[in-house]
Design a protein around this motif. Structure first.
Motif, PDB file in Angstrom:
ATOM      1  N   MET A   1     135.614 -34.365 102.153  1.00  0.00           N
ATOM      2  CA  MET A   1     135.756 -33.344 103.190  1.00  0.00           C
ATOM      3  C   MET A   1     137.187 -32.860 103.281  1.00  0.00           C
ATOM      4  N   ASP A   2     138.122 -33.773 103.221  1.00  0.00           N
ATOM      5  CA  ASP A   2     139.534 -33.420 103.296  1.00  0.00           C
ATOM      6  C   ASP A   2     139.892 -32.421 102.194  1.00  0.00           C
ATOM      7  N   ALA A   3     139.416 -32.684 100.983  1.00  0.00           N
ATOM      8  CA  ALA A   3     139.711 -31.778  99.869  1.00  0.00           C
ATOM      9  C   ALA A   3     139.051 -30.419 100.070  1.00  0.00           C
ATOM     10  N   ALA A   4     137.827 -30.414 100.622  1.00  0.00           N
ATOM     11  CA  ALA A   4     137.090 -29.162 100.802  1.00  0.00           C
ATOM     12  C   ALA A   4     137.545 -28.374 102.026  1.00  0.00           C
ATOM     13  N   GLU A   5     138.435 -28.950 102.812  1.00  0.00           N
ATOM     14  CA  GLU A   5     139.000 -28.243 103.968  1.00  0.00           C
ATOM     15  C   GLU A   5     140.373 -27.650 103.665  1.00  0.00           C
ATOM     16  N   ALA A   6     140.907 -27.929 102.497  1.00  0.00           N
ATOM     17  CA  ALA A   6     142.286 -27.520 102.191  1.00  0.00           C
ATOM     18  C   ALA A   6     142.440 -26.008 102.090  1.00  0.00           C
ATOM     19  N   TRP A   7     141.335 -25.263 102.059  1.00  0.00           N
ATOM     20  CA  TRP A   7     141.407 -23.802 102.013  1.00  0.00           C
ATOM     21  C   TRP A   7     142.152 -23.223 103.202  1.00  0.00           C
ATOM     22  N   VAL A   8     142.214 -23.959 104.318  1.00  0.00           N
ATOM     23  CA  VAL A   8     142.905 -23.459 105.509  1.00  0.00           C
ATOM     24  C   VAL A   8     144.389 -23.241 105.230  1.00  0.00           C
ATOM     25  N   SER A   9     144.959 -24.044 104.332  1.00  0.00           N
ATOM     26  CA  SER A   9     146.369 -23.834 103.979  1.00  0.00           C
ATOM     27  C   SER A   9     146.579 -22.480 103.319  1.00  0.00           C
ATOM     28  N   LEU A  10     145.596 -22.033 102.552  1.00  0.00           N
ATOM     29  CA  LEU A  10     145.686 -20.704 101.952  1.00  0.00           C
ATOM     30  C   LEU A  10     145.526 -19.619 103.008  1.00  0.00           C
ATOM     31  N   VAL A  11     144.677 -19.879 103.998  1.00  0.00           N
ATOM     32  CA  VAL A  11     144.546 -18.944 105.112  1.00  0.00           C
ATOM     33  C   VAL A  11     145.891 -18.752 105.796  1.00  0.00           C
ATOM     34  N   GLU A  12     146.568 -19.849 106.064  1.00  0.00           N
ATOM     35  CA  GLU A  12     147.876 -19.771 106.720  1.00  0.00           C
ATOM     36  C   GLU A  12     148.867 -18.951 105.899  1.00  0.00           C
ATOM     37  N   ALA A  13     148.797 -19.099 104.589  1.00  0.00           N
ATOM     38  CA  ALA A  13     149.741 -18.404 103.720  1.00  0.00           C
ATOM     39  C   ALA A  13     149.309 -16.987 103.393  1.00  0.00           C
ATOM     40  N   GLY A  14     148.078 -16.609 103.817  1.00  0.00           N
ATOM     41  CA  GLY A  14     147.583 -15.279 103.513  1.00  0.00           C
ATOM     42  C   GLY A  14     147.239 -15.089 102.051  1.00  0.00           C
TER      43      GLY A  14
ATOM     44  N   GLY B   1     151.918 -18.998 110.982  1.00  0.00           N
ATOM     45  CA  GLY B   1     150.492 -19.093 111.218  1.00  0.00           C
ATOM     46  C   GLY B   1     149.834 -17.759 111.485  1.00  0.00           C
ATOM     47  N   ARG B   2     150.527 -16.660 111.252  1.00  0.00           N
ATOM     48  CA  ARG B   2     149.952 -15.350 111.562  1.00  0.00           C
ATOM     49  C   ARG B   2     148.903 -14.987 110.515  1.00  0.00           C
ATOM     50  N   VAL B   3     147.735 -14.601 110.980  1.00  0.00           N
ATOM     51  CA  VAL B   3     146.703 -14.074 110.096  1.00  0.00           C
ATOM     52  C   VAL B   3     146.222 -12.760 110.675  1.00  0.00           C
ATOM     53  N   VAL B   4     145.739 -11.897 109.826  1.00  0.00           N
ATOM     54  CA  VAL B   4     145.190 -10.620 110.272  1.00  0.00           C
ATOM     55  C   VAL B   4     143.684 -10.768 110.359  1.00  0.00           C
ATOM     56  N   VAL B   5     143.117 -10.515 111.520  1.00  0.00           N
ATOM     57  CA  VAL B   5     141.678 -10.564 111.699  1.00  0.00           C
ATOM     58  C   VAL B   5     141.198  -9.145 111.921  1.00  0.00           C
ATOM     59  N   PRO B   6     140.791  -8.434 110.882  1.00  0.00           N
ATOM     60  CA  PRO B   6     140.309  -7.073 111.068  1.00  0.00           C
ATOM     61  C   PRO B   6     139.127  -7.064 112.019  1.00  0.00           C
ATOM     62  N   GLY B   7     138.950  -5.955 112.701  1.00  0.00           N
ATOM     63  CA  GLY B   7     137.897  -5.864 113.697  1.00  0.00           C
ATOM     64  C   GLY B   7     138.407  -6.109 115.089  1.00  0.00           C
ATOM     65  N   MET B   8     139.701  -6.437 115.243  1.00  0.00           N
ATOM     66  CA  MET B   8     140.280  -6.605 116.552  1.00  0.00           C
ATOM     67  C   MET B   8     140.768  -5.257 117.067  1.00  0.00           C
ATOM     68  N   PRO B   9     141.007  -5.145 118.385  1.00  0.00           N
ATOM     69  CA  PRO B   9     141.519  -3.888 118.913  1.00  0.00           C
ATOM     70  C   PRO B   9     142.824  -3.491 118.249  1.00  0.00           C
ATOM     71  N   GLY B  10     143.165  -2.203 118.331  1.00  0.00           N
ATOM     72  CA  GLY B  10     144.266  -1.637 117.565  1.00  0.00           C
ATOM     73  C   GLY B  10     145.637  -2.001 118.061  1.00  0.00           C
ATOM     74  N   PRO B  11     146.663  -1.521 117.395  1.00  0.00           N
ATOM     75  CA  PRO B  11     148.041  -1.929 117.640  1.00  0.00           C
ATOM     76  C   PRO B  11     148.514  -1.719 119.060  1.00  0.00           C
ATOM     77  N   SER B  12     147.984  -0.720 119.768  1.00  0.00           N
ATOM     78  CA  SER B  12     148.497  -0.465 121.110  1.00  0.00           C
ATOM     79  C   SER B  12     148.153  -1.578 122.077  1.00  0.00           C
ATOM     80  N   LEU B  13     147.252  -2.479 121.669  1.00  0.00           N
ATOM     81  CA  LEU B  13     146.873  -3.570 122.555  1.00  0.00           C
ATOM     82  C   LEU B  13     147.687  -4.826 122.310  1.00  0.00           C
ATOM     83  N   SER B  14     148.549  -4.826 121.327  1.00  0.00           N
ATOM     84  CA  SER B  14     149.345  -6.017 121.049  1.00  0.00           C
ATOM     85  C   SER B  14     150.359  -6.248 122.148  1.00  0.00           C
ATOM     86  N   GLN B  15     150.653  -7.496 122.386  1.00  0.00           N
ATOM     87  CA  GLN B  15     151.736  -7.826 123.292  1.00  0.00           C
ATOM     88  C   GLN B  15     153.049  -7.729 122.527  1.00  0.00           C
TER      89      GLN B  15
END
Length: 645
Positions: A543-556, A630-644
């Motif tokens: 399981m540990d090996a099959a979860e390592a994909w999250v590190s790639l998510v973090e790196a984009g 840890g920044r990732v882009v999640v498309p489908g979220m509201p547009g830039p004017s809603l960012s803090q």
């Protein structure tokens, strides 16, 4: 705060944004506006693309030269009795503010800020400059209204929504937007012509408002409320009730995490971030239930979620104010709009099943419980989240260095996956996008309890996203969409699925991605048998090996090279039982592998839980204060004017 030398009697003009499909609403609305001079501004292209912005451009430009203030209302609004007089008194109190006469009862930030003001007894609720401005009934000083009309003309009609653009305008010009408590406007509850889904009601509305009372400590209260709304801190939050579940939405200023994301934190996983003790919260809940012997029968599973939401509201509303300032407002009757604010919270946030089971007695008991929780929360003393790692519980004995290293690595990965920052994509504001990228769901029948697809669909939901289609047992998955397989008896939080939502968008070119939960992997690998110690170690390593994909998510980075086990990636997320057990506490603590919490894994589970709750606040702080970490882009979220910011 109070304003010096208010103007003499204001001259308020009004415009009604009107669509021909609602012509029956106009006579009563115009009568409610009297004696204000009101213009009806019709949609110039009623059969074109749906665009409130198109009509708003004209409505905000319809300001007479002699007006001091301009009101724009939409034609699906209901106004309070003697509206014009009530509005004039508000303008006299706050002549330089934008006045939002309505907030929607489940908006991510503003509804909470209104409830926060109600909890303090303040007749004013400063609203968030980062969330879309409530435009059902909005008033601006005439000069600002004219500038707004010019600003809106710079956007094409296909942007559609005016509320996001008005929020950006008020931010740029430094116009504070504030809502009266109670509101002067209510939504009719009919479908919106803009195509927005959901229910629309005011957070706190009174059809016949009494004369307003200003607390003696109003300046102090409003200063604190304004700071909280406009300059949130690292650990500031809003609270939501969604499907009878209490979620915390941390504001995370400076990270760009969107206001409208759907990845709230389950309170039991994250209350420690703000220095709150979850054991104290539940202990005070138990004490309340024991003391209220006359209460009608309530589901403790529902009641604890309402209690926590209101407790967090009370702790947040009063936690930073000196007691001597707030003491006068703690007297009975000092917070007259708290109970209505709690009642609307319940109406907006209960699941369909729980709402169906409510009657007048149980509803009133829940409101009373919520108000009591706010009072208890006021008296709580949050610790310093930067020095307090959280309520970790007993460490447990993992049984050796290799076990400890493995469990702590998996716990840290789960913490990192939770702490990821979902950011706005490059899409233009106002564009119509799904809130969560689509993922198919396959429900695996649990061999231990027999629950499968049919049970999982009855609720509480296994997956918190109704947009994700659940396949029937014989359905073949679509080849162009990712698939996650879950156990029929488990329940996952929205936050734990954030990396899957990200991957769902990024894996389009890699064919049908397959994900499984830890519970599915564990159940299928053990086939209902109690594994030996060595077998358990081997399965955890897989399981540990099959979860390592999250590190790639973090790196984009693309996930094509990430290790899969049996053709699937494992989701690094603890799980909870979906079915409500005998005690409400059965559903609070998560287990790192199985909703059935095998006794043979107790020591491993205790060590994992200790490691997770120790590292989760640290990862949250690292990713939040680190900005882009840890920044990732999640498309489908509201547009830039809603960012803090």
């Amino acid at each position: 705060m109070s304003e010096a030398s208010p103007p003499e009697r204001p001259w308020i003009s009004a415009a009604v944004m009107h669509h021909p499909g609602r012509v029956d609403n106009l006579p009563s609305l115009l009568a409610s506006l009297e004696p204000l001079p009101a213009q009806v501004v019709a949609d110039p292209e009623p059969f074109g693309i749906r665009s409130p912005l198109r009509t708003a451009k004209l409505a905000w430009a319809a300001v007479p030269a002699s007006a001091t203030h301009h009101l724009v209302v939409q034609d699906d609004v209901l106004l309070c009795h003697d509206f014009a007089a009530a509005l004039e008194s508000l303008v006299v109190e706050r002549p330089r503010h934008g006045l939002a006469l309505y907030s929607n009862w489940n908006s991510p930030q503003n509804s909470y800020l209104v409830r926060r003001a109600a909890a303090t007894g303040s007749p004013w609720a400063p609203l968030s400059p980062w969330e879309w401005t409530p435009t059902l009934a909005l008033l601006l000083p005439a000069k600002d209204a004219r500038h707004l009309a010019e600003y809106l003309r710079s956007f094409p009609d296909d942007v559609k929504d005016d509320d996001e653009m008005i929020s950006a305008f008020c931010r740029r010009r430094g116009i504070p937007v504030i809502a009266p408590v109670p509101h002067l406007a209510q939504h009719q509850g009919i479908d919106t012509l803009a195509g927005h889904h959901g229910s629309f009601h005011a957070t706190v509305f009174e059809p016949r408002p009494a004369p307003r009372r200003t607390p003696a400590a109003q300046d102090d209260l409003e200063a604190g409320l304004t700071r909280r709304a406009r300059v949130p801190g690292t650990y500031d939050y809003t609270v939501e009730l969604v499907d009878s579940t209490c979620l915390i939405r941390y504001l995370r200023p400076g990270t760009g995490e969107p206001v409208g994301h759907h990845f709230g934190w389950y309170w039991h996983d994250s209350a420690a971030f703000s220095g709150l003790d979850r054991d104290r919260i539940t202990a005070e809940f138990d004490t309340y239930l024991v003391g209220e012997r006359a209460m009608p029968a309530l589901s403790a599973h529902l009641a604890i979620e309402v209690w926590v939401a209101c407790y967090l509201l009370g702790a947040d509303a009063w936690g930073s104010d000196p007691l001597e300032r707030t003491a006068p407002l703690l007297r009975s009757g000092a917070t007259p709009w708290l109970a209505p604010a709690v009642a609307s919270w319940l109406a907006a946030g209960l699941s369909v099943e729980d709402a169906r089971e409510m009657n007048d007695a149980t509803r009133a008991a829940l409101v009373e419980l919520g108000c009591a929780a706010v009072a208890r929360g006021r008296l709580s003393a949050p610790g310093d989240p930067r020095t307090r790692p959280g309520d970790t519980g007993p460490e447990g004995d993992a049984g050796g260095g290799q076990w400890r290293t493995l469990l702590e690595r998996m716990a840290d990965r789960e913490a990192r996956a939770h702490a990821l920052i979902c950011s706005d994509g490059p899409e233009a504001p106002g564009s119509e996008l799904p809130f969560v990228a689509p993922v198919q769901v396959r429900v695996r029948r649990c061999p231990a309890c027999g629950e499968g697809t049919e049970e999982a669909l009855r609720g509480p939901a296994t997956i918190p996203f109704p947009e994700w289609p659940v396949l029937g047992e014989r359905d073949e998955p679509a080849m162009d969409l990712p698939l996650i397989t879950v156990l029929g008896c488990e329940r996952l939080t929205a936050r734990s699925l954030l990396p899957v939502a990200w991957a769902a968008e990024r894996l389009g070119g890699l064919g049908p991605a397959r994900f499984v939960t830890r519970a599915v992997y564990w159940t299928e690998s053990t086939a209902g048998q109690a594994p030996s110690r060595q077998w358990t170690l081997r399965l955890l390593r897989e399981m540990d090996a099959a979860e390592a994909w999250v590190s790639l998510v973090e790196a984009g980075l693309p996930l094509a090279t990430a290790h899969r086990q049996n053709g699937a990636w494992v989701v690094p997320a603890s799980t909870r039982p979906r079915r409500r057990g005998t005690s409400y506490k059965d559903g609070l603590d998560a287990h790192f592998l199985s909703p059935h919490r095998p006794a043979a894994l107790h020591r491993l589970s205790a060590h994992y839980a200790h490691a997770l709750h120790a590292t989760l606040p640290r990862r949250f702080a690292d990713y939040t204060m680190g900005g882009s970490a840890g920044r990732v882009v999640v498309p489908g979220m509201p547009g830039p004017s809603l960012s803090q910011p």
